[in-house]
Write a protein that holds these residues in place. Structure first.
Motif, short mmCIF file in Angstrom:
data_model
loop_
_atom_site.label_atom_id
_atom_site.label_comp_id
_atom_site.label_asym_id
_atom_site.label_seq_id
_atom_site.Cartn_x
_atom_site.Cartn_y
_atom_site.Cartn_z
N GLU A 1 0.82 -1.15 0.17
CA GLU A 1 0.07 0.01 0.00
C GLU A 1 0.87 1.39 -0.02
O GLU A 1 0.66 2.18 -0.58
N LEU A 2 2.04 1.33 0.82
CA LEU A 2 2.93 2.37 0.86
C LEU A 2 3.56 2.65 -0.59
O LEU A 2 3.71 3.73 -1.20
N SER A 3 3.78 1.63 -1.19
CA SER A 3 4.52 1.64 -2.52
C SER A 3 3.46 2.24 -3.64
O SER A 3 3.82 2.88 -4.58
N ASP A 4 2.25 1.79 -3.60
CA ASP A 4 1.00 2.49 -4.45
C ASP A 4 1.07 3.92 -4.11
O ASP A 4 0.70 4.50 -5.02
N LYS A 5 0.95 4.19 -2.70
CA LYS A 5 0.82 5.67 -2.67
C LYS A 5 2.03 6.33 -3.30
O LYS A 5 1.86 7.62 -3.98
N VAL A 6 3.27 5.90 -3.10
CA VAL A 6 4.32 6.38 -3.74
C VAL A 6 4.25 6.69 -5.21
O VAL A 6 4.62 7.66 -5.71
N ALA A 7 3.73 5.37 -5.74
CA ALA A 7 3.46 5.43 -7.35
C ALA A 7 2.49 6.62 -7.78
O ALA A 7 2.88 7.28 -8.56
N ALA A 8 1.48 6.65 -6.93
CA ALA A 8 0.41 7.70 -7.30
C ALA A 8 0.98 9.05 -7.06
O ALA A 8 0.84 10.09 -7.90
N GLN A 9 1.69 9.56 -5.97
CA GLN A 9 2.21 10.51 -5.74
C GLN A 9 3.39 10.91 -6.58
O GLN A 9 3.30 12.27 -6.93
N PHE A 10 4.24 10.26 -7.08
CA PHE A 10 5.27 10.81 -8.01
C PHE A 10 5.03 10.18 -9.59
O PHE A 10 5.98 10.31 -10.33
N THR B 1 4.90 7.39 -11.00
CA THR B 1 5.95 6.52 -11.57
C THR B 1 5.10 5.09 -11.45
O THR B 1 4.01 4.90 -10.97
N SER B 2 5.83 4.11 -11.94
CA SER B 2 5.35 2.56 -12.14
C SER B 2 5.30 2.15 -10.58
O SER B 2 6.10 2.38 -9.83
N LYS B 3 4.49 1.06 -10.37
CA LYS B 3 4.34 0.39 -9.21
C LYS B 3 5.59 -0.29 -9.00
O LYS B 3 6.13 -0.24 -7.65
N SER B 4 6.18 -0.91 -9.77
CA SER B 4 7.46 -1.71 -9.71
C SER B 4 8.57 -0.62 -9.31
O SER B 4 9.47 -1.07 -8.29
N LYS B 5 8.69 0.63 -9.97
CA LYS B 5 9.69 1.43 -9.50
C LYS B 5 9.57 2.05 -7.96
O LYS B 5 10.52 2.14 -7.17
N ALA B 6 8.20 2.12 -7.82
CA ALA B 6 8.00 2.80 -6.14
C ALA B 6 8.22 1.86 -5.38
O ALA B 6 8.80 1.91 -4.16
N GLU B 7 7.89 0.48 -5.50
CA GLU B 7 8.21 -0.62 -4.67
C GLU B 7 9.85 -0.68 -4.47
O GLU B 7 10.16 -1.03 -3.38
N GLU B 8 10.49 -0.48 -5.54
CA GLU B 8 11.95 -0.65 -5.43
C GLU B 8 12.50 0.56 -4.55
O GLU B 8 13.36 0.31 -3.85
N MET B 9 11.62 1.65 -4.83
CA MET B 9 12.30 2.81 -3.79
C MET B 9 12.10 2.64 -2.45
O MET B 9 12.95 3.00 -1.49
N VAL B 10 10.66 1.99 -2.21
CA VAL B 10 10.44 1.86 -0.69
C VAL B 10 11.30 0.79 0.08
O VAL B 10 11.75 0.91 0.98
N ASN B 11 11.52 -0.37 -1.04
CA ASN B 11 12.47 -1.41 -0.40
C ASN B 11 13.90 -0.75 -0.15
O ASN B 11 14.43 -1.27 0.87
N PHE B 12 14.27 0.19 -1.05
CA PHE B 12 15.71 0.65 -0.98
C PHE B 12 15.60 1.37 0.46
O PHE B 12 16.58 1.35 1.33
N VAL B 13 14.57 2.10 0.74
CA VAL B 13 14.71 2.94 1.87
C VAL B 13 14.58 1.68 3.19
O VAL B 13 15.47 2.16 4.11
N PHE B 14 13.94 0.69 3.05
CA PHE B 14 13.82 -0.08 4.19
C PHE B 14 15.21 -0.75 4.57
O PHE B 14 15.68 -0.91 5.40
#
Length: 91
Positions: A5-14, A16-29
């Protein structure tokens, strides 16, 4: 909220694709995790601070048998809430 859900929100806000957003969230964690493994403090202004703490060995009780057991010393992750987050949640 889940990581997805966090990745989906990042994708919508910026936008970008959901896979790219998931990659960014995973990088932070992953970055927070690796910093804690290295015993580094992670401070995020206005949010809080992730720290590690040593937990001493202690004696415990097995709840099903009542037998005393030794619990080994370990290092744990802790989160200290920032004042701004604490106040925002309290409203």
């Amino acid at each position: 909220m889940t990581k997805k859900e966090l990745s989906d929100k990042v994708a919508a806000q910026f936008d970008t694709s959901k896979s790219k957003a998931e990659e960014m969230v995973n990088f932070v964690f992953d970055t927070i995790t690796s910093s804690l493994v290295s015993k580094e403090e992670v401070a995020i202004a206005g949010f809080g601070k992730f720290v590690t703490a040593a937990r001493a060995a202690r004696e415990g009780v097995n709840p099903s048998t009542g037998a005393k057991i030794q619990i080994a010393a370990t290092t744990v992750a802790k989160f200290k809430v920032a004042k701004q987050l604490k106040e925002a949640v309290a409203k």
